[in-house]
Design an enzyme around this catalytic site. Structure first.
Site, PDB file in Angstrom:
ATOM      1  N   LYS A   1       3.439 -10.735  10.099  1.00 26.64           N
ATOM      2  CA  LYS A   1       2.628 -10.474   8.752  1.00 26.64           C
ATOM      3  C   LYS A   1       3.228 -11.901   7.947  1.00 26.64           C
ATOM      4  O   LYS A   1       4.137 -11.972   7.614  1.00 26.64           O
ATOM      5  CB  LYS A   1       3.101  -9.298   8.140  1.00 26.64           C
ATOM      6  CG  LYS A   1       2.326  -9.028   6.785  1.00 26.64           C
ATOM      7  CD  LYS A   1       2.384  -7.614   6.666  1.00 26.64           C
ATOM      8  CE  LYS A   1       1.909  -7.354   5.457  1.00 26.64           C
ATOM      9  NZ  LYS A   1       1.667  -5.672   5.108  1.00 26.64           N
TER      10      LYS A   1
ATOM     11  N   ARG B   1      -2.402  -0.030  13.747  1.00 26.69           N
ATOM     12  CA  ARG B   1      -1.330  -0.669  14.561  1.00 26.69           C
ATOM     13  C   ARG B   1      -1.546  -1.178  15.990  1.00 26.69           C
ATOM     14  O   ARG B   1      -2.226  -0.291  16.662  1.00 26.69           O
ATOM     15  CB  ARG B   1      -0.130   0.302  14.863  1.00 26.69           C
ATOM     16  CG  ARG B   1       0.476   0.919  13.475  1.00 26.69           C
ATOM     17  CD  ARG B   1       1.578   0.101  12.919  1.00 26.69           C
ATOM     18  NE  ARG B   1       1.966   0.631  11.616  1.00 26.69           N
ATOM     19  CZ  ARG B   1       1.367   0.291  10.302  1.00 26.69           C
ATOM     20  NH1 ARG B   1       0.289  -0.220  10.307  1.00 26.69           N
ATOM     21  NH2 ARG B   1       1.856   0.938   9.014  1.00 26.69           N
TER      22      ARG B   1
ATOM     23  N   ARG C   1       0.713  -1.293   0.060  1.00 28.38           N
ATOM     24  CA  ARG C   1       0.064  -0.064   0.097  1.00 28.38           C
ATOM     25  C   ARG C   1       1.083   1.205   0.081  1.00 28.38           C
ATOM     26  O   ARG C   1       1.971   1.235   0.470  1.00 28.38           O
ATOM     27  CB  ARG C   1      -0.809  -0.074   1.232  1.00 28.38           C
ATOM     28  CG  ARG C   1      -1.730  -1.152   1.192  1.00 28.38           C
ATOM     29  CD  ARG C   1      -3.231  -0.720   1.994  1.00 28.38           C
ATOM     30  NE  ARG C   1      -3.004  -0.492   3.348  1.00 28.38           N
ATOM     31  CZ  ARG C   1      -4.042   0.276   4.099  1.00 28.38           C
ATOM     32  NH1 ARG C   1      -5.216   0.609   3.289  1.00 28.38           N
ATOM     33  NH2 ARG C   1      -3.681   0.393   5.149  1.00 28.38           N
TER      34      ARG C   1
HETATM   35  P1  ATP Z   1      -0.670  -0.710   6.571  1.00 28.42           P
HETATM   36  O1  ATP Z   1      -1.210  -1.275   5.136  1.00 28.42           O
HETATM   37  O2  ATP Z   1      -1.581  -1.155   7.496  1.00 28.42           O
HETATM   38  O3  ATP Z   1      -0.584   0.701   6.206  1.00 28.42           O
HETATM   39  P2  ATP Z   1       1.615  -2.236   6.511  1.00 28.42           P
HETATM   40  O4  ATP Z   1       2.919  -1.879   7.579  1.00 28.42           O
HETATM   41  O5  ATP Z   1       1.234  -4.039   6.816  1.00 28.42           O
HETATM   42  O6  ATP Z   1       0.480  -1.156   6.952  1.00 28.42           O
HETATM   43  P3  ATP Z   1       1.852  -2.427   3.869  1.00 28.42           P
HETATM   44  O7  ATP Z   1       2.016  -1.262   2.820  1.00 28.42           O
HETATM   45  O8  ATP Z   1       0.447  -3.075   3.963  1.00 28.42           O
HETATM   46  O9  ATP Z   1       2.277  -1.964   5.315  1.00 28.42           O
HETATM   47  O10 ATP Z   1       3.062  -3.485   3.559  1.00 28.42           O
HETATM   48  C1  ATP Z   1       4.101  -3.027   3.192  1.00 28.42           C
HETATM   49  C2  ATP Z   1       5.120  -3.214   4.248  1.00 28.42           C
HETATM   50  O11 ATP Z   1       5.098  -4.725   4.681  1.00 28.42           O
HETATM   51  C3  ATP Z   1       6.626  -2.757   4.050  1.00 28.42           C
HETATM   52  O12 ATP Z   1       6.670  -1.630   4.640  1.00 28.42           O
HETATM   53  C4  ATP Z   1       7.495  -4.034   4.624  1.00 28.42           C
HETATM   54  O13 ATP Z   1       7.902  -3.633   5.905  1.00 28.42           O
HETATM   55  C5  ATP Z   1       6.594  -5.156   4.700  1.00 28.42           C
HETATM   56  N1  ATP Z   1       6.947  -6.380   4.108  1.00 28.42           N
HETATM   57  C6  ATP Z   1       7.362  -6.007   2.579  1.00 28.42           C
HETATM   58  N2  ATP Z   1       7.537  -7.184   2.172  1.00 28.42           N
HETATM   59  C7  ATP Z   1       7.214  -8.394   2.913  1.00 28.42           C
HETATM   60  C8  ATP Z   1       7.084  -9.484   2.992  1.00 28.42           C
HETATM   61  N3  ATP Z   1       7.536 -10.441   1.864  1.00 28.42           N
HETATM   62  N4  ATP Z   1       6.534 -10.275   3.923  1.00 28.42           N
HETATM   63  C9  ATP Z   1       6.066  -9.420   4.930  1.00 28.42           C
HETATM   64  N5  ATP Z   1       6.049  -8.151   5.211  1.00 28.42           N
HETATM   65  C10 ATP Z   1       6.708  -7.625   4.117  1.00 28.42           C
HETATM   66  C1  BTN Z   2       0.612  -4.805   1.508  1.00 29.58           C
HETATM   67  O1  BTN Z   2       0.445  -5.723   2.515  1.00 29.58           O
HETATM   68  O2  BTN Z   2       0.816  -3.696   1.742  1.00 29.58           O
HETATM   69  C2  BTN Z   2       0.076  -5.665   0.040  1.00 29.58           C
HETATM   70  C3  BTN Z   2       1.074  -6.340  -0.395  1.00 29.58           C
HETATM   71  C4  BTN Z   2       0.721  -6.900  -1.774  1.00 29.58           C
HETATM   72  C5  BTN Z   2       1.843  -7.592  -2.430  1.00 29.58           C
HETATM   73  C6  BTN Z   2       1.280  -8.277  -3.750  1.00 29.58           C
HETATM   74  S1  BTN Z   2       2.347  -9.532  -4.542  1.00 29.58           S
HETATM   75  C7  BTN Z   2       1.386  -9.736  -5.734  1.00 29.58           C
HETATM   76  C8  BTN Z   2       0.915  -8.323  -6.158  1.00 29.58           C
HETATM   77  N1  BTN Z   2       1.793  -7.404  -7.008  1.00 29.58           N
HETATM   78  C9  BTN Z   2       2.343  -6.169  -6.278  1.00 29.58           C
HETATM   79  O3  BTN Z   2       3.320  -5.451  -6.653  1.00 29.58           O
HETATM   80  N2  BTN Z   2       1.671  -6.362  -5.032  1.00 29.58           N
HETATM   81  C10 BTN Z   2       0.737  -7.515  -4.856  1.00 29.58           C
END
Ligand code: ATP
Ligand code: BTN
Length: 320
Positions: free
Chosen positions: A182, A317, A117
């Protein structure tokens, strides 16, 4: 042969197990040993752990289960493309919404620009996880998309339960958690105009057997491998189960919307009854999380009572 083609062929060979010398691989693919060594470095940059022993050759540090496009297509009902090396499966489908059949799927082994996101990076090493996106044309238009993104999370958790992966929970709006770490993230992106059908791309990244030392992730994470603690699983079968669950839930959502959905969400809510903080731009609100309402808003109990919050710019969070 294109550059990726040689690398993918080397990986296929290594995934059979055992050692493979630079000379053998070079002969097989019609390139020099030096070229093989360069390709191996490139493969390592995709996040695959390969080591070399003098006199024996190259071996994978961990077995790889490669995705199989034929098996995936034969066991799902809509067009499916496996593109092993891609920038982002979501981006790929977004660029093609005008020509795609609703339900089309794109799956990758590696993403060079996987995203979460608000432009955050989704770390996507080769061969160890799932990166998949599905295109869905939603006649109800954009307003219905928020609810849909919650429904997708529930469908994925329920599909995991059906294949014996228990205990996975949801973080509003659509992350999957296991023991407060996560496991997977869902990203719904859309193109379309208000009033018209919405072109949605629903992307999911789920960690299956990501190496523990993978860099670039800034929060606690887990994987299916860790949840199953040594019990084996089939990466292709899991992908099939998830694709089919998404197709099913999206069709159901078109017919029934969020009807009876709150009852399915709340028992799976990782933060139900726990202290959380909602981040909304400059604003932060702390309270006890009380699940979701019929509109898909998250409910927060503060001194003012229970308030509902909804919108793509909100992050939740845990606070305990
Ligand atoms: P929110 O979506 O609630 O704002 P979030 O911290 O979960 O919070 P996202 O944008 O949903 O943020 O997810 C991206 C975040 O997930 C990155 O900031 C990174 O720290 C984490 N991330 C990236 N790749 C992975 C992965 N393969 N597995 C778990 N976490 C990951
Ligand atoms: C999040 O937690 O912020 C969402 C992560 C979404 C990752 C998937 S991997 C397949 C698809 N292609 C992308 O570039 N992002 C989503």
């Amino acid at each position: 042969m294109k550059e990726h083609t040689v690398k993918l062929a080397i990986l296929k060979q290594l995934s059979q197990g055992g050692f493979h010398s630079g000379e053998e691989l070079g002969q097989q693919f019609g390139v020099s040993r030096a070229a093989i060594s360069k390709h191996i470095k490139g493969i390592q940059q995709w996040g695959v752990d390969i080591f070399r022993i003098q006199g024996k050759g190259y071996q994978l540090a961990k077995p790889l289960q490669l995705l199989d496009e034929k098996m995936l297509s034969e066991n799902t009902t809509k067009p499916l493309e496996l593109i092993p090396i891609i920038d982002s499966t979501n981006q790929y489908l977004l660029e093609r919404v005008d020509s795609l059949q609703s339900g089309s799927v794109c799956i990758a082994e590696y993403q060079g620009k996987g995203r979460g996101r608000r432009g955050r990076e989704w770390v996507s090493p080769f061969g160890s996880n799932l990166y998949m996106s599905m295109f869905w044309r939603l006649d109800a238009g954009m307003a219905a998309a928020m609810g849909l993104s919650l429904v997708v999370g529930v469908a994925v958790v329920e599909a995991l339960q059906e294949v014996g992966i228990e205990g996975v929970k949801l973080k509003w709006p659509n992350d999957l958690y296991y023991q407060d770490k996560k496991l997977a993230g869902i990203l719904v992106e859309m193109s379309g105009q208000a009033g018209a059908a919405a072109n949605l791309v629903i992307g999911m990244g789920m960690n299956l057997m990501m190496p523990a030392q993978t860099p670039g992730i800034t929060q606690p994470w887990t994987s299916v491998e860790e949840i199953l603690q040594g019990r084996s699983f089939d990466r292709n079968q899991l992908a099939v189960a998830l694709v089919n669950a998404l197709h099913q839930v999206l069709s159901d959502y078109e017919l029934h919307g969020m009807n009876h959905f709150v009852e399915r969400w709340n028992p799976l809510d990782n933060f139900l009854g726990r202290k959380v903080k909602l981040l909304m731009g400059e604003r932060e609100i702390v309270g006890i999380e009380r699940g979701i309402n019929e509109q898909g808003a998250v409910l927060l109990e503060t001194e003012q009572g229970i308030e509902a919050f909804i919108g793509g710019e909100i992050s939740l969070r845990g606070q305990d």
